[in-house]
Write a protein that holds these residues in place. Structure first.
Motif, PDB file in Angstrom:
ATOM      1  N   HIS A  20       0.834  -1.208   0.000  1.00 26.37           N
ATOM      2  CA  HIS A  20       0.000   0.000   0.000  1.00 26.37           C
ATOM      3  C   HIS A  20       0.868   1.258   0.000  1.00 26.37           C
ATOM      4  O   HIS A  20       0.979   1.937   1.023  1.00 26.37           O
ATOM      5  N   HIS A  62      -5.085  -1.501   7.644  1.00 25.32           N
ATOM      6  CA  HIS A  62      -5.313  -0.423   6.684  1.00 25.32           C
ATOM      7  C   HIS A  62      -5.443   0.967   7.296  1.00 25.32           C
ATOM      8  O   HIS A  62      -6.290   1.186   8.169  1.00 25.32           O
ATOM      9  N   HIS A 104       1.038  -3.158   7.476  1.00 21.08           N
ATOM     10  CA  HIS A 104       0.484  -3.461   6.156  1.00 21.08           C
ATOM     11  C   HIS A 104       0.294  -2.190   5.328  1.00 21.08           C
ATOM     12  O   HIS A 104       0.102  -2.252   4.121  1.00 21.08           O
TER      13      HIS A 104
HETATM   14 FE   LIG Z   1      -4.410  -4.400   2.226  1.00 21.90          FE
END
Ligand SMILES: [Fe+2]
Ligand SMILES: CC1=C(/C=C/C(C)=C/C=C/C(C)=C/C=O)C(C)(C)CCC1
Length: 522
Positions: A172, A305, A234
């Motif tokens: 990301h 996230h 992440h």
């Molecule tokens: Fe993800």
């Protein structure tokens, strides 16, 4: 009705024309490119975890009122070695594979490099990212795979390690207005120097020949709190002036990793959640390339996230989807995904619901402020930052929503104050049954769902010359496992969240993870 997570999916490399009902905006031209696991057994061997599955790229191309669907397995070394051996020969996060006969390519695999880190997989099935003008399929290892966003063909394997010391890198990244990409990774190879590095890849130079990663610049390196147990992360947040990195007590144990192969356990077993530890939030100044000296801490949490981050009146505000434990990973073991909606008891359960949390980090000095006082001066939030001692603030987030995951915003608002967030709705089971538009100002939400329909991550595409933040459409892949009902791409007006069109395809579509919209060049 039941979706079989463990079933191998078939690729459809030739474009399948969709049946479009409704009216697509004429400006919507380009390709929604998505990635996710699609093959879960090879010969007699099977993966244990859904995230392990061999990457299956798929795309919806919008061209002059028509929509075309296609899908193709990523032809990485992992895919090729597995196919050649007709069994799983490369280890993934949840599956350790023995032995590895494909020595020609994975020659280093599991022979310890001098630093005990094994050669990782290039099965890049998590997301698609853009560096320069190139698109790459990504996982979280040091390998990414360049792909053709039109044909879904697999191109070269790129090793981050050639450009920067990182063994794990997020899927990301963030993007600047000028076409720069920003990402972060962890170096675990040199145990004395375990660190997180944030790097920038500038837009492709005029001479398009050199790979964009060649121009990679390290922005900042942050040493790990504990050298043998770096945090797993992440994603991260980025505002105009700051990078936000959450060093959470969900940690990778390097010594456990070094012996995992011999102990017969998977990499995932080397990830541990330390519920009694706290979480350290790092704020890195993008201009000075240095961390802000204030120590921001909060309770133990697990974040995958980030939603968005922005600066407001001397504070950095950032929104994340947070859990109280790491049960999310466990839920995606294929054994826990058996059952389906009609047999919910058989399904794995989350022991912690995802919560949409807002954190606020005050940038002003805490000098002369009493211990215990709240340094957050924003009226719009109940998030607090309590002074613990000089230079140390304890952050208490505001919970805005719960049961939401896979957040997307209008990316033009990344780093700016946003109002709307598009998410999938999840309860305690892994099956997303609805998509929602959240209004963080009014805390209202609008939902879309249809019986026996499983929507994926909703992607916002801005209209040309938008007047408002939600001027555009939302695209979601909707999988319908019911026989006789086609899966479809749902097109919603982002403002009203009403359906404006659906493009149904008469072929099986797999549940995916993440993706990007590639606008057609005009
Ligand atoms: Fe993800
Ligand atoms: C292969 C491999 C890894 C892969 C992790 C993956 C593939 C994570 C995907 C996470 C997703 C999709 C989360 C969604 O919220 C680790 C554990 C980093 C380290 C060891 C080697």
């Amino acid at each position: 009705m039941q979706y079989d997570y463990s079933k191998n999916k078939e690729e459809k490399p030739d474009p399948v024309k969709a049946d479009v009902k409704g009216t697509l905006p004429a400006w919507l031209q380009g390709t929604l490119l998505r990635n996710g696991p699609g093959m879960f057994s090879v010969g007699e061997t099977s993966y244990n975890h859904w995230f392990d599955g061999l990457a299956l790229l798929h795309s919806f191309t919008f061209k002059d009122g028509d929509v075309f669907y296609r899908s193709k397995f990523l032809r990485g070394d992992t895919y090729k070695c597995n196919m050649e051996a007709n069994r799983i020969v490369v280890s993934e996060m949840g599956t350790m594979a023995y032995p590895d006969p494909c020595k020609n390519i994975f020659s280093k695999a599991f022979t310890y490099l001098s630093h005990t880190i094994p050669d990782f997989t290039d099965n890049c099935g998590t997301n698609i990212i853009k560096y320069g003008e190139d698109y790459y399929a990504t996982s979280e290892t040091n390998y990414i795979r360049k792909i053709d966003h039109d044909t879904l063909e697999t191109y070269e394997k790129v090793d981050y390690l050639k450009y920067i010391a990182v063994n794990l890198v997020t899927s990301h990244p963030h993007y600047g207005k000028d076409g720069s990409s920003y990402n972060m990774g962890t170096s675990i190879a040199d145990k004395g120097k375990t660190r997180y590095s944030i790097f920038k890849i500038p837009p492709t130079a005029q001479d398009k020949k050199s790979p964009s990663l060649k121009d990679l610049e390290v922005i900042c390196s942050v040493p790990c709190r504990s050298l043998l147990t770096p945090s797993y992360y992440h994603s991260f947040g980025m505002t105009d002036n700051y990078i936000i990195f959450i060093e959470q007590p969900f940690k990778l144990d390097i010594l456990k990793m070094a012996t995992a192969y011999f102990r017969g356990v998977n990499w995932a077993s080397c990830l541990n959640f330390h519920s009694n530890d706290n979480t350290l939030i790092h704020l890195i100044d993008r201009k000075t390339h240095k961390p802000v000296p204030t120590k921001f801490i909060t309770d133990a949490l697990v974040v995958y996230h980030h939603v968005n981050a922005y600066e407001e009146d001397g504070h950095v505000v950032f929104d994340v989807i947070a859990y109280k434990d790491n049960s999310l990973y466990d839920m995606f073991y294929l054994a826990n995904l058996q059952g389906g909606l009609d047999q919910p008891k058989k399904m794995g359960k989350l022991t912690s619901k995802p919560e949409y949390k807002r954190f606020v980090l005050p940038l002003h000095s805490d000098k002369g402020v009493d211990v215990g006082s709240d340094l957050v001066k924003l009226k719009s939030t109940t998030a607090a930052a309590l002074k613990e001692k000089e230079g140390k603030l304890y952050c208490k987030p505001e919970i805005l929503f719960e049961g939401v995951e896979l957040p997307r915003i209008n990316y033009d608002f990344n780093g700016k104050k946003h109002r709307y967030v598009y998410v999938t709705g999840v309860e305690l089971s892994p099956v997303p049954t609805k998509i929602m538009k959240l209004d963080v100002e009014t805390k209202q939400m609008v939902e879309w769902s249809e019986e026996n329909c499983w929507p994926s991550e909703p992607v916002f595409i801005p209209a040309p010359n938008p007047l408002e933040e939600d001027d555009g459409v939302v695209l979601s892949v909707v999988v319908c496992p019911e026989p006789g009902k086609s899966s479809f791409l749902l097109v919603q007006d982002a403002r009203s969240f009403g359906e404006i069109a659906r493009a149904s395809v008469d072929t099986d579509i797999h549940i995916d993870m993440h993706g990007v919209f590639v606008p057609q060049r005009t």
